[in-house]
Every structure is written in structure tokens, then in C-alpha cells.
Design a protein around this motif. Structure first.
Motif, PDB file in Angstrom:
ATOM      1  N   CYS A   4      -2.194  13.208  -2.558  1.00  0.00           N
ATOM      2  CA  CYS A   4      -2.087  12.929  -1.136  1.00  0.00           C
ATOM      3  C   CYS A   4      -1.670  14.232  -0.444  1.00  0.00           C
ATOM      4  O   CYS A   4      -0.557  14.716  -0.651  1.00  0.00           O
ATOM      5  CB  CYS A   4      -1.009  11.859  -0.960  1.00  0.00           C
ATOM      6  SG  CYS A   4      -0.875  11.268   0.693  1.00  0.00           S
ATOM      7  N   GLU A  19       1.968   0.451   5.621  1.00  0.00           N
ATOM      8  CA  GLU A  19       1.842  -1.009   5.672  1.00  0.00           C
ATOM      9  C   GLU A  19       2.222  -1.550   7.054  1.00  0.00           C
ATOM     10  O   GLU A  19       3.250  -1.172   7.608  1.00  0.00           O
ATOM     11  CB  GLU A  19       2.792  -1.598   4.615  1.00  0.00           C
ATOM     12  CG  GLU A  19       2.827  -3.107   4.568  1.00  0.00           C
ATOM     13  CD  GLU A  19       3.888  -3.612   3.577  1.00  0.00           C
ATOM     14  OE1 GLU A  19       4.692  -2.807   3.060  1.00  0.00           O
ATOM     15  OE2 GLU A  19       3.895  -4.833   3.340  1.00  0.00           O
ATOM     16  N   PRO A  53      -1.009   5.733   3.379  1.00  0.00           N
ATOM     17  CA  PRO A  53      -1.259   4.445   4.045  1.00  0.00           C
ATOM     18  C   PRO A  53       0.058   3.767   4.416  1.00  0.00           C
ATOM     19  O   PRO A  53       0.964   3.672   3.591  1.00  0.00           O
ATOM     20  CB  PRO A  53      -2.014   3.631   2.984  1.00  0.00           C
ATOM     21  CG  PRO A  53      -1.763   4.310   1.691  1.00  0.00           C
ATOM     22  CD  PRO A  53      -1.343   5.715   1.958  1.00  0.00           C
ATOM     23  N   PRO A  67       0.767  -1.252   0.000  1.00  0.00           N
ATOM     24  CA  PRO A  67       0.000   0.000   0.000  1.00  0.00           C
ATOM     25  C   PRO A  67       0.799   1.304   0.000  1.00  0.00           C
ATOM     26  O   PRO A  67       0.254   2.346  -0.371  1.00  0.00           O
ATOM     27  CB  PRO A  67      -0.785  -0.103   1.314  1.00  0.00           C
ATOM     28  CG  PRO A  67       0.102  -0.899   2.218  1.00  0.00           C
ATOM     29  CD  PRO A  67       0.858  -1.851   1.335  1.00  0.00           C
ATOM     30  N   THR A  68       2.061   1.292   0.420  1.00  0.00           N
ATOM     31  CA  THR A  68       2.709   2.582   0.714  1.00  0.00           C
ATOM     32  C   THR A  68       3.419   3.199  -0.496  1.00  0.00           C
ATOM     33  O   THR A  68       3.249   4.387  -0.776  1.00  0.00           O
ATOM     34  CB  THR A  68       3.674   2.433   1.912  1.00  0.00           C
ATOM     35  OG1 THR A  68       2.947   1.889   3.015  1.00  0.00           O
ATOM     36  CG2 THR A  68       4.262   3.770   2.305  1.00  0.00           C
TER      37      THR A  68
END
Ligand code: MRU
Length: 343
Positions: free
Chosen positions: A269, A278, A276, A87-88
Motif C-alpha cells: 500500500c 470502512e 480502504p 476492510p481496513t
């Protein structure tokens, strides 16, 4: 697809292989990554790792699957599964967004193949440009400190922060590199130490907790790290432990540089809070495992918190070294990242 070889990716006879980064440096082992299940497994296990490399491996696999005859819906499903694999690092999403645009074309098979190959070539070029821009910031006789692994293993090219360090070394400006071992998965101790050794760059391996005392003794001239995502306000997500280095660097009045390609920017972002992070398995903290074996030292049922990344606030960063050049804190405050550099 044509034959392709980078430090850690290989396409041969239309098959994708990855260099197993969990086996290095004890073993040099190439593994098949020919299905979504296989590649996602490699990405989860960090056998393929590093922000740019994850995106490139996923894009190459998608192109190969298209050549094997998967239809548009199947490719879209594969793309979404790959996108969710970690996710990151935003490079994965950025690369797959570009692949998705090509998937919408009538003639999507050659379009996907040429886009994946373009992404690889582009990454090589971006790394070269980062190295050139960053090396100008390195002063002669420098003792540099780096964290995690940001080299050829993590990219298709010469790397990001490690590319800067290597070029500065070739220019005769690097006296020593302090390599943080980078707990819990030891990307520094295993991978950066190996890469610097191969490149002939002088280094000394340290545990993460040693950085403060080295700085206090005046033994660190600058800190160089990579990034997994750069938010619109300049906050940076990178390997856990990066933020502590930035705080230490500020206290000791040492420049702290982030090197990354434009594929790491996320103008959507707004700031680090929205990145996000992880969370990973407890076993990575309760012990250690690799091709050298496995050991657990914590109690069997020890409770663990294991975020894989942290966020360094923009105010602690001395410069964002991108392929387009060095971006200063003033430029970031003025909003240069808010629309993407090309926006
Ligand atoms: O969990 P990893 O090993 O994929 O984390 C990698 C990092 O944090 C790197 O610093 C980052 O991806 C930059 S790679 C050029």
C-alpha cells in the motif's frame, strides 16, 4: 486443537469462543464463534475487534473448520469470506495470507492448526517486544493520552499502545492516562477504561473533544495510539479521531507515537490514500447502543457520514514503535517500510 485462552479468545473442546466486546464492561459474556457466519457477524458488530484480534480469530476458526473435515475448496471459500469481513485492518489479510499458504500443502489440516497457533503465540511475543521498545520512550512522571482500545482485548498479548503504557506504569513512569472515550462506539470509554482499571493504571476518561484544551494547558506529555494499517510511506490508518490528535500534538509540540506489530505493515500500500476506509451504519452516530441499552438522539432521518478510521500522515508521527524497535521519521523517509521490515 489444544485448549487456548487469551483475554478475549478461547478454544475449548475444539470450539471457538469470543469475549463479547460490545457487552463489556457491564457484562462478561463469552459467545460461540464456530461458523464463518457467526464470526463474521461478531466482527461486523465489533464483538470481536482490534486489528490483531480480528486476524487471529479468523485464523483460529479456519483451523478448527479444517479439523472438522471441510475440504480445501470449502476452506478457501471460508477464508475469502473472512478476509472480506472488515476492510481496513491489514492484519486480517496478512494472517489469512499465511493460512492460505498452508492450505496449499498436502497435509493441510495440521499445517493450518499449527499456523493459527503460531500466529497467536507470535502476537503475544510481538506485543511484549513493542511494550519493551515503547516503554523506553516514556519519561518519568508522564501524562499520556490514548485513543480507542489497544490492549489485551484487541490482541492475544499485552496489547500495543496500551501494552507500552502498562509496562511504563509498572516501571513507575506513568502519572496519569487520559482516555479518549472514542466516539462513536466508545472503545475508550468502555474497553480501555475497563482494562486500565483492571491493570491498576491511573486514568481519567475524557470526551474526544477535550484533548485540545488539555494539551493547551500542558497536561499531556505524549500521545500513544495503535494502528490498523501502516502504508509503505509510514501513513497510518487508525480509529477515527486519531488524525485530529496528531494535528493537535504537532501544534502543541507533543510527541505522537504509533505502536503496532509487524503484522500491521502493508508494504503493498503506497500511502494512506490507498488504504480502504470502512464506512459504518448511521445508527452508530445518531445514537448509542450496548448492553446498557439503546438510545437515539438525532432526528429519525438524519443524514450521517460515519467512517470508522482516518489516516494520519507520516509527517505527523514522531515514532513507529514496532516489535523490532522504534522506527524514526528519517528511517521512514528513507523507505524502511517499502519492502516490509524483513524484506
Ligand atoms: O474498530 P476497532 O475497534 O476494531 O478499531 C480498533 C483500532 O482502531 C485500534 O486502535 C487498532 O486496531 C489497534 S489494536 C491493537
Amino acid at each position: 486443537m489444544q485448549t487456548l485462552q487469551t483475554t478475549s479468545l478461547r478454544v475449548r473442546d475444539n470450539q471457538l469462543f469470543i469475549l463479547d466486546q460490545q457487552a463489556l464492561p457491564q457484562e462478561t459474556r463469552w459467545l460461540e464463534a464456530n461458523s464463518v457466519e457467526l464470526l463474521v457477524g461478531h466482527i461486523h458488530a465489533l464483538r470481536v475487534r482490534g486489528a490483531p484480534l480480528i486476524g487471529l480469530s479468523a485464523s483460529l476458526l479456519l483451523a478448527l473448520l479444517a479439523e472438522r473435515g471441510l475440504n480445501r475448496d470449502e476452506l478457501l471459500a471460508a477464508l475469502e469470506t473472512l478476509r472480506a469481513s472488515r476492510p481496513t485492518a491489514v492484519n486480517l489479510m496478512n494472517n489469512l495470507d499465511r493460512m492460505k499458504l498452508r492450505l496449499a500443502e498436502d497435509n493441510f489440516v495440521p499445517a493450518l492448526v499449527s499456523e493459527a497457533l503460531r500466529l497467536v503465540e507470535e502476537d503475544k511475543r510481538l506485543c511484549e517486544q513493542i511494550a519493551v521498545a515503547g516503554s523506553e520512550l516514556v519519561k518519568p512522571g508522564s501524562r499520556l493520552l490514548t485513543h480507542c482500545n489497544t490492549g489485551g482485548l484487541a490482541t492475544a498479548g499485552v496489547g500495543t499502545a496500551l501494552g507500552v503504557i502498562n509496562l511504563a506504569h509498572q516501571q513507575g513512569k506513568v502519572e496519569n492516562v487520559w482516555v479518549d472515550e472514542t466516539r462513536p462506539l466508545l472503545q475508550g470509554g468502555r474497553l480501555t477504561a475497563w482494562e486500565l482499571g483492571e491493570l491498576g493504571v491511573p486514568y481519567q476518561l475524557i470526551t474526544d473533544s477535550m484533548a485540545a484544551s488539555l494539551m493547551a494547558k500542558g497536561l499531556v506529555d505524549a500521545v500513544w495510539v495503535g494502528a490498523d494499517r501502516i502504508a509503505a510511506n509510514g501513513d497510518v490508518a487508525n480509529k477515527i479521531g486519531t488524525y485530529s490528535l496528531a494535528v493537535l500534538a504537532r501544534f502543541h509540540n507533543i510527541p505522537f507515537y504509533v505502536a503496532a506489530p509487524q503484522t500491521t505493515l502493508d508494504p503493498h500500500c503506497p500511502n494512506g490514500d490507498a488504504i480502504p476506509i470502512e464506512q459504518r451504519a448511521a445508527s452508530e452516530v445518531t445514537g448509542v447502543a450496548g448492553s446498557f441499552g439503546a438510545v437515539q438522539w438525532a432526528p429519525q432521518n438524519a443524514k450521517v457520514y460515519n467512517p470508522a478510521f482516518d489516516v494520519t500522515p507520516a509527517e505527523l508521527i514522531s515514532g513507529w514503535v514496532l516489535d523490532s524497535g522504534v522506527v524514526s521519521p528519517n528511517e521512514v523517509r528513507a523507505g524502511v517500510f517499502e519492502f516490509g521490515l524483513n524484506g
